[in-house]
Design a protein around this motif. Structure first.
Motif, PDB file in Angstrom:
ATOM      1  N   LYS A 185      -3.740  -6.260  14.024  1.00  0.00           N
ATOM      2  CA  LYS A 185      -2.699  -7.208  14.433  1.00  0.00           C
ATOM      3  C   LYS A 185      -1.863  -7.688  13.248  1.00  0.00           C
ATOM      4  CE  LYS A 185      -5.447  -8.983  18.345  1.00  0.00           C
ATOM      5  NZ  LYS A 185      -6.609  -8.110  18.157  1.00  0.00           N
ATOM      6  N   THR A 186      -2.021  -7.049  12.097  1.00  0.00           N
ATOM      7  CA  THR A 186      -1.288  -7.446  10.901  1.00  0.00           C
ATOM      8  C   THR A 186       0.214  -7.463  11.161  1.00  0.00           C
ATOM      9  OG1 THR A 186      -2.992  -6.434   9.535  1.00  0.00           O
ATOM     10  CG2 THR A 186      -0.922  -6.981   8.459  1.00  0.00           C
ATOM     11  N   MET A 187       0.872  -8.535  10.715  1.00  0.00           N
ATOM     12  CA  MET A 187       2.301  -8.696  10.969  1.00  0.00           C
ATOM     13  C   MET A 187       3.131  -8.418   9.717  1.00  0.00           C
ATOM     14  SD  MET A 187       2.166 -12.211  13.194  1.00  0.00           S
ATOM     15  CE  MET A 187       3.896 -12.102  13.638  1.00  0.00           C
ATOM     16  N   GLY A 188       4.398  -8.088   9.945  1.00  0.00           N
ATOM     17  CA  GLY A 188       5.363  -8.018   8.853  1.00  0.00           C
ATOM     18  C   GLY A 188       5.228  -6.824   7.935  1.00  0.00           C
ATOM     19  N   LEU A 189       4.827  -5.667   8.453  1.00  0.00           N
ATOM     20  CA  LEU A 189       4.714  -4.459   7.635  1.00  0.00           C
ATOM     21  C   LEU A 189       5.949  -3.581   7.835  1.00  0.00           C
ATOM     22  CD1 LEU A 189       0.960  -3.500   8.217  1.00  0.00           C
ATOM     23  CD2 LEU A 189       1.948  -4.979   6.447  1.00  0.00           C
ATOM     24  N   TYR A 190       6.500  -3.080   6.725  1.00  0.00           N
ATOM     25  CA  TYR A 190       7.721  -2.273   6.758  1.00  0.00           C
ATOM     26  C   TYR A 190       7.573  -1.066   5.842  1.00  0.00           C
ATOM     27  CZ  TYR A 190       9.747  -6.443   8.881  1.00  0.00           C
ATOM     28  OH  TYR A 190      10.001  -7.504   9.707  1.00  0.00           O
ATOM     29  N   PHE A 191       8.299   0.017   6.182  1.00  0.00           N
ATOM     30  CA  PHE A 191       8.238   1.217   5.357  1.00  0.00           C
ATOM     31  C   PHE A 191       9.499   2.049   5.548  1.00  0.00           C
ATOM     32  CE2 PHE A 191       6.609   2.528   9.472  1.00  0.00           C
ATOM     33  CZ  PHE A 191       7.118   3.804   9.654  1.00  0.00           C
ATOM     34  N   SER A 192       9.673   2.987   4.626  1.00  0.00           N
ATOM     35  CA  SER A 192      10.740   3.980   4.727  1.00  0.00           C
ATOM     36  C   SER A 192      10.145   5.320   4.336  1.00  0.00           C
ATOM     37  CB  SER A 192      11.902   3.638   3.800  1.00  0.00           C
ATOM     38  OG  SER A 192      12.855   4.695   3.771  1.00  0.00           O
ATOM     39  N   GLU A 230       6.413  -0.264  -6.803  1.00  0.00           N
ATOM     40  CA  GLU A 230       6.086  -1.426  -7.636  1.00  0.00           C
ATOM     41  C   GLU A 230       4.723  -1.955  -7.189  1.00  0.00           C
ATOM     42  OE1 GLU A 230       5.401  -4.224  -9.791  1.00  0.00           O
ATOM     43  OE2 GLU A 230       7.536  -3.785 -10.170  1.00  0.00           O
ATOM     44  N   PRO A 231       3.696  -1.910  -8.076  1.00  0.00           N
ATOM     45  CA  PRO A 231       2.342  -2.289  -7.655  1.00  0.00           C
ATOM     46  C   PRO A 231       2.251  -3.682  -7.035  1.00  0.00           C
ATOM     47  CG  PRO A 231       2.295  -1.221  -9.799  1.00  0.00           C
ATOM     48  CD  PRO A 231       3.742  -1.437  -9.469  1.00  0.00           C
ATOM     49  N   ARG A 232       3.072  -4.624  -7.517  1.00  0.00           N
ATOM     50  CA  ARG A 232       2.996  -5.999  -6.995  1.00  0.00           C
ATOM     51  C   ARG A 232       3.277  -6.065  -5.503  1.00  0.00           C
ATOM     52  NH1 ARG A 232       7.210  -9.613  -9.524  1.00  0.00           N
ATOM     53  NH2 ARG A 232       8.475  -7.742  -9.274  1.00  0.00           N
ATOM     54  N   PHE A 233       4.110  -5.153  -5.000  1.00  0.00           N
ATOM     55  CA  PHE A 233       4.556  -5.234  -3.617  1.00  0.00           C
ATOM     56  C   PHE A 233       4.039  -4.094  -2.745  1.00  0.00           C
ATOM     57  CE2 PHE A 233       8.231  -7.210  -6.025  1.00  0.00           C
ATOM     58  CZ  PHE A 233       7.789  -8.513  -5.832  1.00  0.00           C
ATOM     59  N   LEU A 234       3.135  -3.273  -3.286  1.00  0.00           N
ATOM     60  CA  LEU A 234       2.566  -2.163  -2.516  1.00  0.00           C
ATOM     61  C   LEU A 234       1.374  -2.690  -1.725  1.00  0.00           C
ATOM     62  CD1 LEU A 234       2.616   0.833  -1.800  1.00  0.00           C
ATOM     63  CD2 LEU A 234       1.207   1.268  -3.829  1.00  0.00           C
ATOM     64  N   TRP A 235       1.611  -3.043  -0.478  1.00  0.00           N
ATOM     65  CA  TRP A 235       0.598  -3.708   0.346  1.00  0.00           C
ATOM     66  C   TRP A 235      -0.659  -2.851   0.525  1.00  0.00           C
ATOM     67  CZ3 TRP A 235      -1.427  -2.346   5.170  1.00  0.00           C
ATOM     68  CH2 TRP A 235      -2.176  -3.343   5.819  1.00  0.00           C
ATOM     69  N   PRO A 275       4.056   4.404   1.328  1.00  0.00           N
ATOM     70  CA  PRO A 275       4.038   3.039   0.783  1.00  0.00           C
ATOM     71  C   PRO A 275       4.521   2.035   1.825  1.00  0.00           C
ATOM     72  CG  PRO A 275       5.264   4.552  -0.653  1.00  0.00           C
ATOM     73  CD  PRO A 275       5.054   5.250   0.652  1.00  0.00           C
ATOM     74  N   VAL A 276       3.821   0.912   1.924  1.00  0.00           N
ATOM     75  CA  VAL A 276       4.140  -0.121   2.901  1.00  0.00           C
ATOM     76  C   VAL A 276       4.268  -1.462   2.180  1.00  0.00           C
ATOM     77  CG1 VAL A 276       3.290  -1.364   4.946  1.00  0.00           C
ATOM     78  CG2 VAL A 276       2.932   1.104   4.753  1.00  0.00           C
ATOM     79  N   ILE A 277       5.250  -2.271   2.579  1.00  0.00           N
ATOM     80  CA  ILE A 277       5.349  -3.634   2.070  1.00  0.00           C
ATOM     81  C   ILE A 277       5.049  -4.603   3.201  1.00  0.00           C
ATOM     82  CG2 ILE A 277       7.104  -2.983   0.368  1.00  0.00           C
ATOM     83  CD1 ILE A 277       9.124  -4.639   2.114  1.00  0.00           C
ATOM     84  N   GLN A 278       4.637  -5.811   2.827  1.00  0.00           N
ATOM     85  CA  GLN A 278       4.532  -6.886   3.808  1.00  0.00           C
ATOM     86  C   GLN A 278       5.566  -7.938   3.472  1.00  0.00           C
ATOM     87  OE1 GLN A 278       0.998  -9.408   4.021  1.00  0.00           O
ATOM     88  NE2 GLN A 278       1.144  -9.451   6.241  1.00  0.00           N
ATOM     89  N   GLY A 279       6.233  -8.454   4.494  1.00  0.00           N
ATOM     90  CA  GLY A 279       7.255  -9.461   4.271  1.00  0.00           C
ATOM     91  C   GLY A 279       8.170  -9.564   5.460  1.00  0.00           C
ATOM     92  N   SER A 280       9.452  -9.307   5.219  1.00  0.00           N
ATOM     93  CA  SER A 280      10.438  -9.450   6.284  1.00  0.00           C
ATOM     94  C   SER A 280      11.640  -8.568   5.973  1.00  0.00           C
ATOM     95  CB  SER A 280      10.881 -10.914   6.396  1.00  0.00           C
ATOM     96  OG  SER A 280      11.918 -11.070   7.344  1.00  0.00           O
TER      97      SER A 280
END
Length: 445
Positions: free
Chosen positions: A67-74, A103-108, A127-132
């Protein structure tokens, strides 16, 4: 494929089952994860009673992971880098697999990718980020203006609201988020980056069923060194730093403010500035237009450090030389109102520079654009708030509509009560998985 999680009871495969295309980043499609499935890889008929018990205990966490929210990718652009950093990398860097560019800081999903990296399965690594990721389009006279707003949550000192405060010894701050606003019009592309994060020294709030647990500064003697480590990292990544501190000067918040101001003093310079703005005292609960007083204090900094700008030929004609680092206690509500004000002023400057706006034009001159832009930032704030606190942002009615309302104040009361419940009766379970299972489950939950 998001990756593989290896636990004592077996391995689990994380896969995306549904997605929505939510817009584009510099011409490349961006997708939001709308379905996530955790698949057990190695079912065994000979599972021991101890393993079955352990698996039962983590099943709740795995259900939460789905149910994790806010995941985005390209599939074809590095979403972990902001536009300016992406422009500055060379062709060799861009030719690498996407996971190696990240960028390791933002690689969920960095930890989840490790088993696949070890087996050189580059074609499966996403690679996936979490955010918006938010986007609007508006017509200004004869011109079209496209505005995109991206939030990238840092994976360092990750966790839920009252269970993750301050910074760790390495200088990673809780609820650290990079927010990038991208404007495209007349062939030009402009980008402006801000960051938010908890006050970067060692402090905590012990959940004890009170509405506002007391704040405690831990290992006070280490505060200057932790803070310096944090700001040196910011300077390395963004250039000059303006720290905007929005907390109260009285009570527990006041003690934290005093520690912050005292600890940052040794590193203040031309490239590191600190501004305190007592948001609640000056703006109260309804007069958020008084943020103009803060803008007057920082206007010189914003103009000096500019923003990233590409012309119609894709050539860099200006770059952002510094970043504003905003904080309140949660880095959610006061912070989002303040960031939206700064971003609005920057966007107006950008549109004036490329002559979409007249010299004195503001966004409020165009009601449809103004309304869409407010919703853009309100949704941005809500997404970050839900991921950290479990509820939408407080004060969201001002960001969304430009004024406070009775309904907005009632919503804030409802969200505050919900946060109280989550802090005391739900977030501890999520935070506990950091120690009991793996840091990946902690990131997920």
């Amino acid at each position: 494929v998001i990756g593989v999680l290896k636990l004592a009871v077996g391995s689990y495969f994380f896969v995306i089952t549904d997605r929505d295309c939510v817009g584009s980043y510099l011409g490349h499609a961006i997708f939001k994860v709308t379905g996530l499935k955790v698949l057990r890889c190695n079912d065994s008929l000979n599972t021991s009673p101890e393993q079955k018990k352990m698996e039962s205990e983590i099943s709740e966490l795995l259900d939460a992971a789905e149910k994790t929210m806010g995941l985005y990718f390209s599939y074809d652009i590095n979403l972990t880098l902001n536009s300016q950093r992406l422009y500055d990398v060379d062709d060799e860097f861009k030719s690498r697999p996407l996971w190696r560019q990240a960028e390791p800081r933002f690689l969920w999903n960095s930890y989840l990718l490790e088993p696949l990296i070890e087996n050189k399965l580059d074609q499966y690594l996403l690679p996936v980020i979490q955010g918006s990721f938010q986007n609007i389009q508006a017509e200004v006279g004869s011109e079209k203006v496209n505005v995109t707003l991206i939030a990238r949550r840092c994976t360092g000192r990750i966790g839920t609201r009252m269970w993750r405060r301050g910074a760790d010894a390495e200088g990673y701050a809780a609820n650290f988020v990079e927010s990038e606003q991208i404007m495209q019009s007349k062939g030009y592309t402009a980008s402006y980056v801000q960051v938010r994060g908890s006050m970067p020294f060692l402090w905590e709030q012990i959940v004890d069923l009170t509405y506002k647990p007391s704040f405690d500064v831990v290992r006070q003697e280490e505060a200057p060194s932790v803070l310096e480590r944090h700001f040196k990292d910011l300077q390395k990544k963004y250039g000059a730093v303006l720290a905007v501190d929005l907390v109260n000067t009285q009570g527990g918040e006041g003690r934290l403010h005093e520690r912050y101001a005292k600890s940052i003093e040794p590193i203040l310079s031309e490239d590191v500035r600190y501004v305190h703005f007592d948001f609640h005292r000056i703006c109260g609960h309804v007069h958020f237009e008084r943020l103009s007083q803060l803008y007057e204090q920082i206007e010189d900094y914003l103009k000096k450090h500019k923003y990233f700008l590409l012309n119609e030929k894709g050539e860099k004609i200006q770059e952002q030389l510094g970043v504003v680092r905003n904080n309140c206690i949660d880095c959610l509500d006061r912070t989002n109102v303040t960031q939206s004000m700064i971003a609005r002023r920057i966007l107006e400057s950008q549109l004036q520079q490329i002559e979409v706006f007249g010299v004195n034009d503001t966004i409020t001159k165009y009601p449809a654009f103004d309304a869409s832009y407010k919703v853009l930032w309100a949704n941005h704030g809500d997404a970050i708030s839900i991921q950290y606190s479990g509820t939408p942002a407080l004060k969201g009615d001002f960001v969304r509509y430009g004024k406070r309302s009775a309904q907005g104040i009632l919503n804030d009361l409802q969200y505050s009560l919900a946060r109280y419940y989550l802090n005391n009766f739900a977030d501890g379970t999520k935070q506990g998985c950091h120690g009991s299972s793996s840091r990946t489950l902690h990131h997920i939950c």
